[in-house]
Design an enzyme around this catalytic site. Structure first.
Site, PDB file in Angstrom:
ATOM      1  N   ASP A  81       0.878  -1.161   0.000  1.00  0.00           N
ATOM      2  CA  ASP A  81       0.000   0.000   0.000  1.00  0.00           C
ATOM      3  C   ASP A  81       0.928   1.228   0.000  1.00  0.00           C
ATOM      4  OD1 ASP A  81      -2.086   1.770   0.003  1.00  0.00           O
ATOM      5  OD2 ASP A  81      -3.217   0.744   1.553  1.00  0.00           O
TER       6      ASP A  81
HETATM    7  C1  BGC Z   1      -5.019   3.276  -0.133  1.00  0.00           C
HETATM    8  C2  BGC Z   1      -5.018   2.281  -1.273  1.00  0.00           C
HETATM    9  C3  BGC Z   1      -4.812   3.010  -2.572  1.00  0.00           C
HETATM   10  C4  BGC Z   1      -3.491   3.765  -2.501  1.00  0.00           C
HETATM   11  C5  BGC Z   1      -3.133   4.509  -3.770  1.00  0.00           C
HETATM   12  C6  BGC Z   1      -3.827   4.239  -0.156  1.00  0.00           C
HETATM   13  O1  BGC Z   1      -4.075   5.338   0.654  1.00  0.00           O
HETATM   14  O2  BGC Z   1      -5.058   2.591   1.102  1.00  0.00           O
HETATM   15  O3  BGC Z   1      -6.216   1.545  -1.292  1.00  0.00           O
HETATM   16  O4  BGC Z   1      -4.849   2.122  -3.636  1.00  0.00           O
HETATM   17  O5  BGC Z   1      -3.580   4.724  -1.456  1.00  0.00           O
HETATM   18  O6  BGC Z   1      -3.922   5.623  -3.941  1.00  0.00           O
END
Ligand code: BGC
Length: 678
Positions: free
Chosen positions: A234
């Site tokens: 993540d």
């Molecule tokens: C989220 C993810 C997301 C990523 C990219 C994170 O804050 O938890 O689900 O895909 O950001 O934007």
């Protein structure tokens, strides 16, 4: 497709610097490619309800051109409410085709975390409290995406079930709960859908961070399940170079533009040069990246082109929205309303505001969004005088929406709340009173009134990075609804949101209640068609709607929302598994949903050879309609009372019967009892 030998040759030709550039972000949503060997970069985009808008490569500034408007699909909770595998496939297919059309390689969805508590801020991105429903729909969604030479990226592995302290909370969960509740969607995504990529979670799982967890990423995901695709962190979920490089992770992404300082960039290079980390560990990651690229036809061969904003995509978004709407109450058959009415009063901010551009990383720049008010007006046309009154307002919170929240998303203290600003809150209460009084005064003159309220994507409601504080309706909506029902008991109540709200203050007085989720760009059209009978509602709740949190296992017997450690003492007793076992009567149970017609089901027979349950469904009412038949397996004394084992959506004309075959996709267990529920 390049052969395995060719991929191995490429790896041998890459320099250490080139390899390292491929395993971490070189932009906020992109890794580096290696031109001299014709290796393209990997381009990611959020999901899960559409392809996200464009950001600058190294800042969370939006590019702001007119080329990144897209099709906005209903949220995953809405999709789950359809109980319709074909629609899950179509949703995935729209997303995959649009992702390809926008030049993306990996779409960061679906989110399959289990809805363990209605408080979770990202519940709207997730399907259900039930692992079976989640996995069945996720499998189809992934197949739909990946037919377009785009990788789905199932997330967040594992147990990312709360947003409170999501970056550091340690989730303590036993193996039984993991295997039965929290892992099945990931497992089936790997085994049945052949998902090409997976995202690790921010939170810790039994002591270690999810995105760099050797046990879950190596021992279970890769060794036990045989996953040979790509694992991406993540954004900002990596905390340690050695742990990360030794885990099954392949690509580190984050939210800062210090790309060379990512844990898998210079810090890793130093460790390799000192001989502390073997370069072969990096080679394994490169192999996984190249395998993914090969699967997407990025290295060789014809790659599909995709496109976006087609009529067909918008039509699919509408189909999903139509089947997702759940009719919770319809006493005296108040609904559907007559299209020939001459006067209508619509009250409530959710009738009018647009939701697409909110919620966190799931935000979307939709080509358009039909609000409920517009949906109603365009359906009724010019002969009906539709009056609108706001009735309540969220304005004070709206001012607090931070456009560049993701830039500071790794710093929880950066969340600015207005809850403690007494002056602002007093001003707001006054404004709400004025709006309420205005709406109530108008209501006295109307026979037909529709209230549209519920939740929204402001931080603290259905939004990333924060949980809801309780399951009450915000903005004093309970007062407004109660007063409205006193003036006109026939007021239709429509609520929108990603999960349960407490309706106790007025539910006994209301005759007609509809739950509408976030229905995508055509959500307002679907709602209007349902209100006025062009669509016969067929959505079912994919989660239990509790009266209050004491009925939900995470709060009653487990833990939820702690900032350091959260122990899943509720084990496998999540959602209806808890409610059944502990004799709780919730506000509305899992699987609940009415129709404008009535169905009857004759209990069926098991066809063990074909793993099917066969029953007869009759539409006993006077409208054609769709219904979902849910198949449960009865548990033994020390197990949940029942677990969902199959489901099928069918369309049956009025007064007709159909034989329905429900496939038990996990296989019938001999000696067990199965029963259908409609
Ligand atoms: C989220 C993810 C997301 C990523 C990219 C994170 O804050 O938890 O689900 O895909 O950001 O934007």
């Amino acid at each position: 497709m390049l052969s395995n030998e060719k991929l191995e040759e490429i790896i041998k030709e890459l320099t250490l610097d080139e390899k390292l550039s491929m395993i971490h972000g070189a932009e906020l949503f992109k890794t580096a490619g290696v031109d001299r060997l014709n290796i393209p970069p990997l381009v990611f985009s959020d999901g899960p309800m559409g392809v996200r808008l464009e950001f600058h490569p190294d800042s969370w500034e939006k590019v702001g051109l007119s080329d990144d408007y897209i099709t906005y699909l209903p949220c995953n909770s809405a999709l789950a409410a359809t109980f319709n595998r074909e629609l899950a496939f179509e949703t995935g297919s729209v997303l995959g085709e649009e992702a390809r059309g926008r030049g993306k390689d990996v779409i960061l969805g679906p989110g399959v975390n289990i809805k363990r508590s209605p408080l979770c801020g990202r519940n709207f991105e997730y399907f259900s409290e039930d692992p079976y429903l989640t996995k069945e729909l996720a499998v189809e969604y992934i197949k739909g995406v990946q037919q377009w030479d785009v990788s789905a990226c199932i997330k967040h592995f594992l147990v990312n079930n709360q947003e409170t302290a999501r970056l550091e909370v340690d989730t303590i969960v036993d193996d039984e709960a993991l295997r039965q509740i929290y892992m099945p969607a990931f497992y089936d995504a790997v085994k049945r859908a052949g998902v090409y990529s997976l995202m690790g979670s921010y939170n810790k799982i039994n002591g270690r961070f999810g995105s760099q967890h050797t046990h879950y990423l190596n021992d279970i995901l890769r060794d036990e399940w045989g996953f040979d695709g790509l694992v991406v962190s993540d954004w900002g979920a990596i905390h340690d170079t050695r742990e990360a490089v030794r885990s099954g992770l392949d690509v580190e992404m984050s939210v800062t533009p210090d790309f060379d300082e990512y844990y898998l960039a210079n810090p890793l290079k130093k460790l390799i040069e000192k001989g502390i980390i073997a370069e072969e560990l990096v080679d394994k990651k490169i192999k996984n990246i190249l395998v993914l690229m090969n699967r997407l036809n990025m290295l060789d061969g014809e790659r599909k082109t995709g496109t976006y904003n087609t009529d067909d995509h918008r039509h699919k978004a509408l189909m999903v929205a139509e089947e997702s709407i759940v009719l919770l109450k319809n006493d005296r058959n108040l609904l559907p309303l007559d299209k020939k009415i001459k006067k209508l009063l619509v009250i409530g901010e959710n009738a009018e505001i647009l939701h697409a551009l909110g919620g966190g990383s799931a935000e979307l720049k939709t080509l358009y969004e039909i609000s409920p008010l517009m949906g109603i007006k365009k359906l009724l046309g010019g002969n009906c005088n539709v009056k609108y009154a706001k009735g309540y307002s969220r304005d004070i919170y709206r001012g607090n929406l931070d456009e560049k929240w993701q830039e500071t998303s790794l710093d929880m203290s950066s969340i600015i709340r207005v809850d403690n600003d007494t002056e602002a809150l007093e001003k707001m209460a006054l404004l709400r009173k004025e709006l309420r009084e205005e709406a109530l005064e108008l209501a006295k003159a109307y026979e037909n009134i529709i209230f549209v309220g519920g939740l929204d994507h402001v931080p603290g409601h259905d939004s990333e990075g924060e949980d809801r504080k309780n399951i009450l309706l915000p903005y004093e909506q309970d007062i407004l609804i109660s007063e409205l029902l006193k003036i006109n008991p026939n007021t239709i109540i429509v609520l929108t949101g990603g999960g349960a709200v407490n309706m106790q203050k007025w539910i006994n007085e209301a005759s007609a209640v509809i739950w509408g989720w976030y229905g995508g760009m055509e959500g307002g059209t679907a709602l209007a068609k349902t209100l006025f009978g062009d669509v016969n509602p067929s959505g079912r709740l994919p989660e239990t709607f509790y009266h209050d949190l004491s009925e939900c296992s995470a709060h009653a017997i487990g833990e939820y929302g702690n900032t350091d450690k959260v122990v899943y003492k509720d084990g496998i007793y999540v959602g209806y598994r808890y409610v059944d076992k502990f004799g709780v009567t919730p506000q509305f149970p899992f699987g609940f949903g009415l129709s404008y017609t009535t169905f009857e089901c004759t209990q069926g027979t098991l066809d063990e050879a074909n793993n099917e349950f066969i029953c007869n469904i009759t539409n006993t009412g006077d409208r054609d309609g769709k219904t979902s038949v849910l198949l449960y397996m009865k548990g033994k004394a020390d197990e949940p009372v029942k677990v969902l084992a199959g489901f099928e959506k069918v369309f049956i004309k009025s007064k007709e019967s159909k034989q329905v075959k429900i496939s038990v996709t996990d296989g019938i267990i001999k000696g067990r009892e199965y029963f259908a529920f409609i």
